[in-house]
Scaffold this motif. Structure first.
Motif, short mmCIF file in Angstrom:
data_model
loop_
_atom_site.label_atom_id
_atom_site.label_comp_id
_atom_site.label_asym_id
_atom_site.label_seq_id
_atom_site.Cartn_x
_atom_site.Cartn_y
_atom_site.Cartn_z
N PHE A 23 0.82 -1.22 0.00
CA PHE A 23 0.00 0.00 0.00
C PHE A 23 0.85 1.26 0.00
CE2 PHE A 23 -2.66 -3.24 2.22
CZ PHE A 23 -3.54 -3.46 1.17
N GLY A 24 2.10 1.11 -0.38
CA GLY A 24 2.98 2.28 -0.48
C GLY A 24 4.20 2.17 0.43
N SER A 25 5.14 3.06 0.19
CA SER A 25 6.37 3.05 0.99
C SER A 25 6.43 4.34 1.82
CB SER A 25 7.59 2.90 0.09
OG SER A 25 7.67 3.95 -0.87
N ILE A 26 6.94 5.43 1.21
CA ILE A 26 7.04 6.69 1.97
C ILE A 26 5.68 7.40 2.07
CG2 ILE A 26 9.47 6.96 1.40
CD1 ILE A 26 8.68 9.24 -0.50
N ALA A 27 4.69 6.90 1.31
CA ALA A 27 3.35 7.48 1.41
C ALA A 27 2.36 6.47 1.98
CB ALA A 27 2.88 7.96 0.03
N PRO A 49 0.00 4.73 4.62
CA PRO A 49 -0.69 5.24 5.81
C PRO A 49 -0.10 4.70 7.11
CG PRO A 49 -2.28 4.47 4.19
CD PRO A 49 -0.92 4.08 3.67
N SER A 50 0.62 3.61 7.07
CA SER A 50 1.20 3.06 8.29
C SER A 50 2.53 3.74 8.61
CB SER A 50 1.42 1.55 8.13
OG SER A 50 2.50 1.13 8.93
N ALA A 51 2.59 4.36 9.80
CA ALA A 51 3.81 5.06 10.23
C ALA A 51 4.96 4.07 10.35
CB ALA A 51 3.57 5.75 11.56
N GLU A 52 4.63 2.85 10.70
CA GLU A 52 5.65 1.83 10.88
C GLU A 52 6.31 1.50 9.53
OE1 GLU A 52 5.17 -2.54 12.51
OE2 GLU A 52 3.80 -1.11 13.50
N ILE A 53 5.50 1.36 8.51
CA ILE A 53 6.07 1.04 7.19
C ILE A 53 6.82 2.24 6.62
CG2 ILE A 53 5.49 0.41 4.79
CD1 ILE A 53 3.38 -1.49 6.02
N ARG A 54 6.33 3.43 6.89
CA ARG A 54 7.07 4.62 6.44
C ARG A 54 8.46 4.66 7.08
NH1 ARG A 54 2.18 7.28 7.48
NH2 ARG A 54 3.04 8.61 9.13
N GLU A 55 8.52 4.21 8.32
CA GLU A 55 9.83 4.15 9.01
C GLU A 55 10.76 3.15 8.33
OE1 GLU A 55 11.64 5.69 11.51
OE2 GLU A 55 10.06 7.18 11.14
N LEU A 93 12.01 4.78 5.29
CA LEU A 93 13.01 5.81 5.63
C LEU A 93 14.35 5.16 5.95
CD1 LEU A 93 13.95 8.68 6.31
CD2 LEU A 93 13.02 8.36 8.61
N LYS A 94 14.30 4.06 6.67
CA LYS A 94 15.54 3.37 7.02
C LYS A 94 16.26 2.92 5.76
CE LYS A 94 17.77 -0.08 9.72
NZ LYS A 94 18.50 -0.51 8.53
N GLU A 96 7.72 14.70 4.67
CA GLU A 96 8.44 14.47 5.92
C GLU A 96 9.63 13.54 5.70
OE1 GLU A 96 5.87 13.05 9.09
OE2 GLU A 96 7.68 12.35 10.15
N ILE A 97 9.40 12.45 4.98
CA ILE A 97 10.46 11.45 4.80
C ILE A 97 11.54 11.97 3.85
CG2 ILE A 97 10.95 9.15 3.89
CD1 ILE A 97 8.86 8.15 5.58
N LEU A 98 11.16 12.65 2.80
CA LEU A 98 12.18 13.16 1.88
C LEU A 98 13.03 14.23 2.57
CD1 LEU A 98 10.27 13.22 -1.54
CD2 LEU A 98 11.84 11.49 -0.64
N GLY A 99 12.41 15.00 3.44
CA GLY A 99 13.16 16.01 4.21
C GLY A 99 14.21 15.33 5.09
N LYS A 100 13.82 14.25 5.75
CA LYS A 100 14.75 13.52 6.63
C LYS A 100 15.87 12.88 5.80
CE LYS A 100 11.61 12.51 10.43
NZ LYS A 100 10.68 11.53 10.98
N THR A 101 15.52 12.40 4.63
CA THR A 101 16.55 11.78 3.77
C THR A 101 17.53 12.85 3.32
OG1 THR A 101 14.84 10.25 3.00
CG2 THR A 101 16.88 10.33 1.73
#
Ligand code: RM4
Ligand code: MN
Ligand code: MN
Length: 401
Positions: free
Chosen positions: A115-119, A121-127, A130-131, A173-178
């Protein structure tokens, strides 16, 4: 060459030599491995079965063309152990005399990205995503390669099933952290694609979205234009012109296509389009042009991979040389005076000029084979690797379901 005298022919030859001396195009490691359609893989006996074989193939392309000293890597396919695999890659760089180029994180293959990577809906999968991005930045740092090149496959298949707007915020948020993790010499390239694998909406669908995400991420983020990632009829060279104007053009994934993201050999369907794109590049100032990465992103399931890659590098050289022949001062004058037909002819004449004889001379002078494709045939390389890799490839899975 031209009919306008020996002086002009010499000037043209010089332009072609200068253009070729500076022209480099990166090859993709995945272009040497077995790939297929979404219905199945067509296994080729000579395809690379591991990262070392991809380096061997890429180095052979560089040996024959002298134009591709770097190979783009896909993290999951070439560095499945992440940063721990860096020494192995460095060993291959040494052994095969080519360098790792763009580092491509893979956020589209693992089951958790359904259901997506950096987008997602699960904060856990977005993490998790990001990793992987941060690992990719680290890999790039350790290998000394400049670009971390992101293609985000996220999207949805049905209207109403996802919030487009919330997904924008998550991506930002994730692209900013990257971006914050990038070293001083590193860049982050943001690729866009309007379709496939998602069918209703793709989170980074066009250059406007990629540009905005790059801008909010930070100054080291630029847009990557993959020529196959547009709707039919899109004026890609106009997008290139805008990105140049905004100092936001990071590089290209070159390929040709007839219908969708077909990843065909460069210039096989529409060489004039690549000429028009190259015109925008060569007419930009050296500062504007600096750092733009030319990369091939192709996969060939009918043609031999080595042959197709060499055809692509050679086509890129030819079209870049042609674009370099345009008399920019004269063209600007004609454009300003709205002398339309003369301007058009000035532009088109360069396209129709046969640059191949001069390119052959340039190759001979640079100690390269005058006909790289023929030299590949004569080298026996494809037969040799087909023998060596044949049994491994025969075991490879090729079914769709
Ligand atoms: C995508 C996109 C990416 C490439 C993958 C394999 O369509 O072009 O750049 O890494 O394919
Ligand atoms: Mn691409
Ligand atoms: Mn693509």
């Amino acid at each position: 060459m031209t009919t306008n005298g020996a002086g002009a022919a010499e000037r043209d030859a010089k332009k072609i030599w200068d253009a070729l001396d500076s022209f480099r195009i990166e090859v993709p490691s995945w272009g040497f491995a077995n790939t297929g359609t979404r219905f199945g893989k067509f296994v080729q006996g000579g395809a690379a079965t591991n990262t070392e074989e991809k380096f061997a193939d890429a180095s052979q392309v560089n040996k024959l063309t002298g134009a591709s000293p770097t190979v783009a890597l896909h993290v999951l396919w070439d560095l499945p152990g992440g940063v721990a695999d860096v020494p192995a890659i460095q060993g291959l760089e040494q052994k095969y005399g080519i360098k790792a180029g763009g580092i491509n994180p893979n956020l589209f293959q693992d089951a958790e990205y359904k259901f997506g990577s950096i987008a997602n809906p699960s904060a856990e999968i977005r993490e998790v995503a990001l990793k992987h991005l941060l690992d990719s930045v680290e890999i790039g740092k350790e290998l000394g390669s400049k670009d971390v090149s992101l293609w985000i496959a996220d999207g949805s298949n049905y209207p109403g099933t996802q919030s487009v707007r919330r997904r924008i915020e998550w991506m930002q948020e994730i692209l900013g952290k990257t971006h914050a993790a990038l070293g001083p010499d590193q860049r982050m390239l943001v690729e866009y694609k309007p379709f496939e694998p998602a069918f209703y909406h793709t989170d980074i669908a066009d250059w406007g979205m990629a540009l905005e995400l790059a801008r909010t991420a930070g100054p080291k983020a630029k847009v990557l234009v993959d020529t196959g990632h547009h709707y039919q009829g899109t004026n890609i060279e106009q997008i290139v012109a805008w990105l140049l104007h905004l100092s936001a053009l990071g590089g290209f994934h070159f390929n040709d296509r007839k219908y969708a993201d077909d990843d065909l050999t460069l210039g096989s369907i529409d060489p004039y389009q690549l000429f028009r794109i190259f015109h925008e590049i060569v007419s930009a100032s050296p500062q504007e042009r600096e750092g733009i990465a030319f990369m091939i992103d192709q996969s060939h399931n009918l043609k031999g991979k080595m042959e197709a890659m060499i055809q692509s590098v050679v086509a890129a050289q030819e079209l870049y040389a042609k674009a370099s022949l345009i008399n920019q001062d004269k063209l600007a004058e004609l454009q300003d005076a709205c002398r339309l037909v003369e301007a058009e002819e000035c532009f088109r004449t360069a396209f129709w000029q046969d640059v191949r004889p001069v390119i052959r001379e340039w190759r001979a002078a640079r100690g390269l084979p005058v006909d790289p494709l023929k030299a590949l045939g004569e080298s026996g390389y494809v037969e040799k690797v087909t023998q060596e890799r044949g049994s491994k490839n025969a075991r490879s899975v090729s079914s769709y379901a």
